[in-house]
Motif scaffolding. Structure first.
Motif, short mmCIF file in Angstrom:
data_model
loop_
_atom_site.label_atom_id
_atom_site.label_comp_id
_atom_site.label_asym_id
_atom_site.label_seq_id
_atom_site.Cartn_x
_atom_site.Cartn_y
_atom_site.Cartn_z
N PRO A 31 17.46 16.46 -60.00
CA PRO A 31 18.39 17.86 -60.74
C PRO A 31 18.88 18.68 -59.48
N GLY A 32 20.25 17.99 -59.32
CA GLY A 32 20.60 18.42 -57.95
C GLY A 32 21.32 19.86 -57.91
N ALA A 33 21.76 20.36 -59.08
CA ALA A 33 22.41 21.73 -59.00
C ALA A 33 22.51 22.17 -60.76
N GLU A 34 23.30 22.95 -60.99
CA GLU A 34 23.45 23.54 -62.13
C GLU A 34 22.31 23.34 -63.18
N ALA A 35 21.46 24.23 -62.89
CA ALA A 35 20.02 24.15 -63.77
C ALA A 35 20.28 24.56 -65.25
N PHE A 62 17.78 18.16 -55.20
CA PHE A 62 16.59 19.03 -55.52
C PHE A 62 17.15 20.41 -55.98
N GLY A 63 18.58 20.75 -55.89
CA GLY A 63 18.97 22.14 -55.93
C GLY A 63 18.57 22.97 -56.83
N ALA A 64 18.29 22.27 -58.11
CA ALA A 64 18.04 22.79 -59.45
C ALA A 64 16.42 22.57 -59.83
N ALA A 65 15.71 22.08 -58.97
CA ALA A 65 14.41 21.76 -59.20
C ALA A 65 13.37 22.75 -59.27
N VAL A 66 13.30 23.76 -58.71
CA VAL A 66 12.75 24.80 -58.71
C VAL A 66 12.96 25.84 -59.97
N GLN A 67 14.03 26.00 -60.45
CA GLN A 67 14.36 26.67 -61.40
C GLN A 67 13.98 26.01 -62.88
N LEU A 68 14.10 24.74 -62.92
CA LEU A 68 13.76 23.83 -64.13
C LEU A 68 12.14 23.66 -64.12
N SER A 69 11.62 23.49 -62.76
CA SER A 69 10.17 23.49 -62.90
C SER A 69 9.59 24.57 -63.44
N ASP A 70 10.05 25.90 -62.94
CA ASP A 70 9.43 26.98 -63.74
C ASP A 70 9.91 27.31 -65.11
N PRO A 100 20.44 28.51 -48.05
CA PRO A 100 19.34 27.21 -47.26
C PRO A 100 18.35 27.32 -48.40
N MET A 101 17.77 25.95 -48.79
CA MET A 101 16.90 25.77 -49.94
C MET A 101 15.57 25.15 -49.64
N VAL A 102 14.48 25.60 -50.28
CA VAL A 102 13.47 24.90 -49.88
C VAL A 102 12.45 24.95 -51.34
N VAL A 103 11.51 24.31 -51.38
CA VAL A 103 10.65 23.64 -52.46
C VAL A 103 9.35 23.81 -51.77
N SER A 104 8.40 24.92 -52.25
CA SER A 104 6.95 25.11 -51.65
C SER A 104 6.19 24.53 -52.52
N ASP A 105 6.32 24.46 -53.85
CA ASP A 105 5.24 23.89 -54.75
C ASP A 105 5.61 22.34 -55.39
N TYR A 106 4.79 21.60 -54.96
CA TYR A 106 5.31 20.04 -55.44
C TYR A 106 4.00 19.24 -55.24
N ASN A 107 3.93 18.13 -55.87
CA ASN A 107 3.13 16.96 -55.62
C ASN A 107 3.62 15.78 -54.96
N GLU A 108 2.70 15.10 -54.23
CA GLU A 108 3.37 13.90 -53.44
C GLU A 108 2.97 12.68 -54.12
N ILE A 109 3.72 11.83 -53.96
CA ILE A 109 3.46 10.36 -54.77
C ILE A 109 3.92 9.25 -53.58
N HIS A 110 3.29 8.06 -53.95
CA HIS A 110 3.06 7.08 -52.79
C HIS A 110 3.71 5.79 -53.47
N ASP A 111 4.07 4.98 -52.34
CA ASP A 111 4.47 3.51 -52.79
C ASP A 111 3.48 2.80 -53.80
N GLY A 112 4.04 2.35 -54.69
CA GLY A 112 3.41 1.38 -55.52
C GLY A 112 2.46 2.03 -56.60
N GLU A 113 2.64 3.51 -56.75
CA GLU A 113 2.16 4.32 -57.82
C GLU A 113 3.03 4.36 -58.97
N VAL A 114 2.43 4.57 -60.20
CA VAL A 114 2.84 4.30 -61.37
C VAL A 114 2.96 5.57 -62.13
N ILE A 115 4.12 6.06 -62.51
CA ILE A 115 4.05 7.21 -63.11
C ILE A 115 4.36 7.00 -64.43
#
Length: 209
Positions: A31-35, A62-70, A100-115
């Motif tokens: 979600p890049g923008a326009e939340a 990720f420009g709209a990610a924080v707003q949408l996550s909240d 300038p944008m930052v995301v401070s609350d996130y989860n990490e994923i790894h190669d081969g993971e299934v979501i």
């Protein structure tokens, strides 16, 4: 089902919804923008988003990610190798723009993971590490739908850019040849800044040998 919404921030960018047509639950990708527009699309279609997935750590994805996550009450996911990009405006390329944008609350994923969906493990995306555009760029592949969300690793008619912090042309080409081009030929590649193209057609164009 897959739905695309082009959003306009500093750059135009393709945001994607990957939704189970039976339950109307699914994932929001880049979600890049326009939340507000993204949220309206979710509400109008009656979709329930369970996770926000990032293909890499550049701000135009990720420009709209924080707003949408909240607003939606859902977590954000990014690869371990790109986690530092979310908290560093220099790395995520937003440092030279007014906000300038930052995301401070996130989860990490790894190669081969299934979501997968919480109550439907049969609806899923597989994480494929495709470094090069950034160190932690990933592709989300759906064998069921024959689609792959490639972010900026590959565009229609050519590879992504590598002239940003952490970019590596050799690794990018290896990712395309060894990871993306080994997906089934009918796989539709969905990128951040171009029209869809199949693996077979991209191979035919010969932009990567």
């Amino acid at each position: 089902m897959v739905k695309e919404l082009e959003v306009q921030g500093v750059f135009a960018e393709n945001t994607y919804f990957y939704i189970d047509s039976h339950t109307r639950r699914g994932f929001l990708i880049d979600p890049g923008a326009e939340a507000g527009r993204i949220y309206e699309a979710i509400m109008q279609n009656g979709w329930k988003i369970e996770k926000i997935l990032l293909t890499h750590g550049h701000f135009d994805h990720f420009g709209a990610a924080v707003q949408l996550s909240d607003r939606l009450g859902v977590p954000i996911y990014v690869s371990t190798q790109d986690a530092s990009y979310l908290t560093d405006p220099y790395l995520n390329l937003s440092v030279n723009y007014p906000n300038p944008m930052v995301v401070s609350d996130y989860n990490e994923i790894h190669d081969g993971e299934v979501i997968s969906l919480q109550d439907n493990p049969g609806f899923y995306l597989k994480v494929i590490a495709t470094p090069g555009h950034t160190p932690g760029s990933v592709t989300y592949w759906s064998p069921e739908e024959s689609v792959a969300f490639v972010g900026d690793t590959l565009y229609q008619h050519g590879p992504g850019l590598t002239n940003f912090p952490g970019g590596d042309r050799r690794k990018l080409e290896e990712s395309i040849i060894n990871k993306i081009f080994t997906l089934p030929d009918n796989t539709l590649l969905l990128s951040g800044h171009s029209s869809p193209i199949t693996v077979a057609r991209e191979k035919e164009l010969g932009s990567i040998q």
